[in-house]
Design a protein around this motif. Structure first.
Motif, PDB file in Angstrom:
ATOM      1  N   ASP A 194       0.801  -1.236   0.000  1.00  0.00           N
ATOM      2  CA  ASP A 194       0.000   0.000   0.000  1.00  0.00           C
ATOM      3  C   ASP A 194       0.831   1.283   0.000  1.00  0.00           C
ATOM      4  O   ASP A 194       0.309   2.344  -0.332  1.00  0.00           O
ATOM      5  N   PHE A 195       2.081   1.199   0.439  1.00  0.00           N
ATOM      6  CA  PHE A 195       2.967   2.353   0.531  1.00  0.00           C
ATOM      7  C   PHE A 195       2.263   3.533   1.227  1.00  0.00           C
ATOM      8  O   PHE A 195       1.998   4.577   0.620  1.00  0.00           O
ATOM      9  N   PRO A 196       1.980   3.389   2.527  1.00  0.00           N
ATOM     10  CA  PRO A 196       1.196   4.405   3.240  1.00  0.00           C
ATOM     11  C   PRO A 196       2.032   5.562   3.782  1.00  0.00           C
ATOM     12  O   PRO A 196       1.640   6.209   4.756  1.00  0.00           O
ATOM     13  N   PHE A 197       3.175   5.829   3.190  1.00  0.00           N
ATOM     14  CA  PHE A 197       4.095   6.835   3.712  1.00  0.00           C
ATOM     15  C   PHE A 197       3.776   8.211   3.120  1.00  0.00           C
ATOM     16  O   PHE A 197       3.434   8.333   1.950  1.00  0.00           O
ATOM     17  N   ASP A 198       3.911   9.236   3.959  1.00  0.00           N
ATOM     18  CA  ASP A 198       3.736  10.596   3.479  1.00  0.00           C
ATOM     19  C   ASP A 198       4.847  11.464   4.061  1.00  0.00           C
ATOM     20  O   ASP A 198       5.583  11.040   4.951  1.00  0.00           O
ATOM     21  N   ALA A 199       4.977  12.661   3.504  1.00  0.00           N
ATOM     22  CA  ALA A 199       6.025  13.601   3.925  1.00  0.00           C
ATOM     23  C   ALA A 199       7.400  12.943   3.767  1.00  0.00           C
ATOM     24  O   ALA A 199       7.580  11.958   3.058  1.00  0.00           O
ATOM     25  N   GLU A 203      20.342   3.477   2.182  1.00  0.00           N
ATOM     26  CA  GLU A 203      19.239   4.325   2.605  1.00  0.00           C
ATOM     27  C   GLU A 203      18.840   5.282   1.490  1.00  0.00           C
ATOM     28  O   GLU A 203      19.667   5.681   0.663  1.00  0.00           O
ATOM     29  N   LEU A 204      17.550   5.625   1.494  1.00  0.00           N
ATOM     30  CA  LEU A 204      17.015   6.576   0.534  1.00  0.00           C
ATOM     31  C   LEU A 204      16.074   7.501   1.271  1.00  0.00           C
ATOM     32  O   LEU A 204      15.138   7.046   1.948  1.00  0.00           O
ATOM     33  N   LEU A 205      16.320   8.790   1.177  1.00  0.00           N
ATOM     34  CA  LEU A 205      15.451   9.783   1.789  1.00  0.00           C
ATOM     35  C   LEU A 205      14.545  10.343   0.705  1.00  0.00           C
ATOM     36  O   LEU A 205      15.016  10.840  -0.323  1.00  0.00           O
ATOM     37  N   GLY A 206      13.230  10.230   0.912  1.00  0.00           N
ATOM     38  CA  GLY A 206      12.301  10.697  -0.112  1.00  0.00           C
ATOM     39  C   GLY A 206      10.990  11.150   0.484  1.00  0.00           C
ATOM     40  O   GLY A 206      10.679  10.877   1.652  1.00  0.00           O
ATOM     41  N   ASP A 207      10.222  11.852  -0.312  1.00  0.00           N
ATOM     42  CA  ASP A 207       8.889  12.301   0.074  1.00  0.00           C
ATOM     43  C   ASP A 207       7.899  11.214  -0.323  1.00  0.00           C
ATOM     44  O   ASP A 207       7.708  10.941  -1.521  1.00  0.00           O
ATOM     45  N   GLY A 208       7.278  10.589   0.675  1.00  0.00           N
ATOM     46  CA  GLY A 208       6.396   9.454   0.411  1.00  0.00           C
ATOM     47  C   GLY A 208       5.281   9.771  -0.553  1.00  0.00           C
ATOM     48  O   GLY A 208       5.004   9.003  -1.485  1.00  0.00           O
ATOM     49  N   ALA A 209       4.632  10.904  -0.349  1.00  0.00           N
ATOM     50  CA  ALA A 209       3.505  11.265  -1.214  1.00  0.00           C
ATOM     51  C   ALA A 209       3.953  11.480  -2.644  1.00  0.00           C
ATOM     52  O   ALA A 209       3.232  11.134  -3.600  1.00  0.00           O
ATOM     53  N   ALA A 210       5.145  12.030  -2.828  1.00  0.00           N
ATOM     54  CA  ALA A 210       5.624  12.351  -4.172  1.00  0.00           C
ATOM     55  C   ALA A 210       6.015  11.113  -4.962  1.00  0.00           C
ATOM     56  O   ALA A 210       5.891  11.096  -6.197  1.00  0.00           O
ATOM     57  N   ILE A 211       6.497  10.084  -4.266  1.00  0.00           N
ATOM     58  CA  ILE A 211       6.985   8.905  -4.999  1.00  0.00           C
ATOM     59  C   ILE A 211       6.016   7.731  -4.945  1.00  0.00           C
ATOM     60  O   ILE A 211       6.297   6.663  -5.503  1.00  0.00           O
ATOM     61  N   ARG A 212       4.846   7.907  -4.292  1.00  0.00           N
ATOM     62  CA  ARG A 212       3.925   6.778  -4.112  1.00  0.00           C
ATOM     63  C   ARG A 212       3.477   6.186  -5.443  1.00  0.00           C
ATOM     64  O   ARG A 212       3.522   4.957  -5.636  1.00  0.00           O
ATOM     65  N   ALA A 213       3.014   7.002  -6.362  1.00  0.00           N
ATOM     66  CA  ALA A 213       2.479   6.477  -7.621  1.00  0.00           C
ATOM     67  C   ALA A 213       3.541   5.691  -8.391  1.00  0.00           C
ATOM     68  O   ALA A 213       3.270   4.600  -8.911  1.00  0.00           O
ATOM     69  N   ASP A 214       4.754   6.221  -8.452  1.00  0.00           N
ATOM     70  CA  ASP A 214       5.827   5.528  -9.169  1.00  0.00           C
ATOM     71  C   ASP A 214       6.181   4.225  -8.476  1.00  0.00           C
ATOM     72  O   ASP A 214       6.382   3.194  -9.142  1.00  0.00           O
ATOM     73  N   TYR A 215       6.229   4.261  -7.133  1.00  0.00           N
ATOM     74  CA  TYR A 215       6.541   3.036  -6.390  1.00  0.00           C
ATOM     75  C   TYR A 215       5.493   1.962  -6.651  1.00  0.00           C
ATOM     76  O   TYR A 215       5.835   0.802  -6.941  1.00  0.00           O
TER      77      TYR A 215
END
Length: 297
Positions: A223-228, A240-252
């Motif tokens: 589900d990739f429920p990560f945001d911010a 490690e990878l630092l990313g914005d969950g909301a921004a990369i959710r669709a691609d993931y």
């Protein structure tokens, strides 16, 4: 029940009674008569009656006896089982992952219970079963045997498992080939993310071992429920990878779905039946998919 036994809830045991380990290659290659066993309702010759229990199949009820006694009885049968069942658990570091919604229950915890379910099925059929566990340290083995004591030996090993390391070098897995014989049924349990592990399953299948993959994944992976902002860490490599969950959710989600589909198509091409269970679903869900009515195994 011994201290080393993994406790299966009554409702789970009831669901397992309706399942049968139904190998395809083993029965075709070896025929009937290799290993004598007691099977609940899947037999060739009548053995005895017992009282009906929730989860028993209706077709096993002796309706003539019910008409005479007004009670439900199930016919137990005796069959010949030609299989030895092997559990192959991927207990590398990624097995320690859990969902944010249930951090106390790891992937390995789920895998332990799933393995215990398979042991229960093999036990109720009278089949031999053994355990192979893979960690970064190599291969650990519980040789195949029958009976309740064997179940306790496997449970003790399952309880002692700690997730660690990455997939080990191929040479450390050599004892697996000495134990798992042509015609044996091997159920691999893991996340399916290690390509070396998938190659191993393909090699086993091409060498006339019947192989199935019970893939266990977290709901977070699905589900990739990560945001911010979020720090993502590979438990096996430490990357490690630092990313914005909301921004990369669709691609993931697109990449995950594609990779998940490609893996199961790859396994299918090698004659390996597979299904996926999720940490937020009943632990026996993969077994129901493969060994329940209409299952693919």
């Amino acid at each position: 029940m011994s201290a080393g036994t993994l406790v299966l809830p009554p409702e789970l045991r009831a669901r397992l009674r309706a399942l049968r380990l139904r190998p395809r290659l083993a029965s075709g290659a070896s025929g009937i008569g290799q290993h004598a066993s007691r099977s609940r309702g899947a037999g060739l010759e009548f053995a005895q009656y017992r009282a009906y229990e929730p989860g028993d199949e209706l077709r096993q009820i002796d309706w003539k006896l019910y008409a005479r006694s007004d009670r439900f009885f199930v016919r137990e049968s005796e069959r010949e089982s030609p299989i030895t069942v092997w559990l192959l658990l991927d207990a590398t570091a990624s097995a320690g992952q859990s969902d944010r919604g249930a951090p106390a229950r790891s992937r390995l915890d789920h895998m332990r219970m799933l393995a215990a379910c398979v042991c229960e099925l093999a036990l109720q059929q009278g089949d031999h079963f053994g355990l192979l566990t893979v960690t970064g340290d190599g291969l650990q083995l519980v040789p195949a045997a029958q009976g309740a004591r064997q179940r306790d030996r496997v449970h003790l090993q399952l309880r002692a498992l700690q997730p660690r390391g990455g997939w080990p070098a191929r040479d450390t897995l050599r004892p697996l080939w000495e134990r798992v014989r042509p015609g044996d049924l091997l159920l691999a349990i893991g996340d399916g993310f290690d390509d070396a592990g998938i190659v191993l399953l393909e090699q086993l299948a091409s060498a006339r071992r019947e192989v199935l993959l019970l893939q266990v994944l977290t709901a977070d992976e699905r589900d990739f429920p990560f945001d911010a902002g979020h720090r993502f860490r590979d438990p096996e490599t430490g990357e490690e990878l630092l990313g914005d969950g909301a921004a990369i959710r669709a691609d993931y989600l697109q990449r995950f779905t594609a990779a998940h589909t490609a893996l199961h198509l790859r396994l299918q091409a090698s004659g390996i039946a597979s299904t996926t269970g999720w940490l937020d679903q009943p632990v026996d869900q993969p077994l129901q998919a493969l060994f329940g009515r209409g299952g693919g195994a």
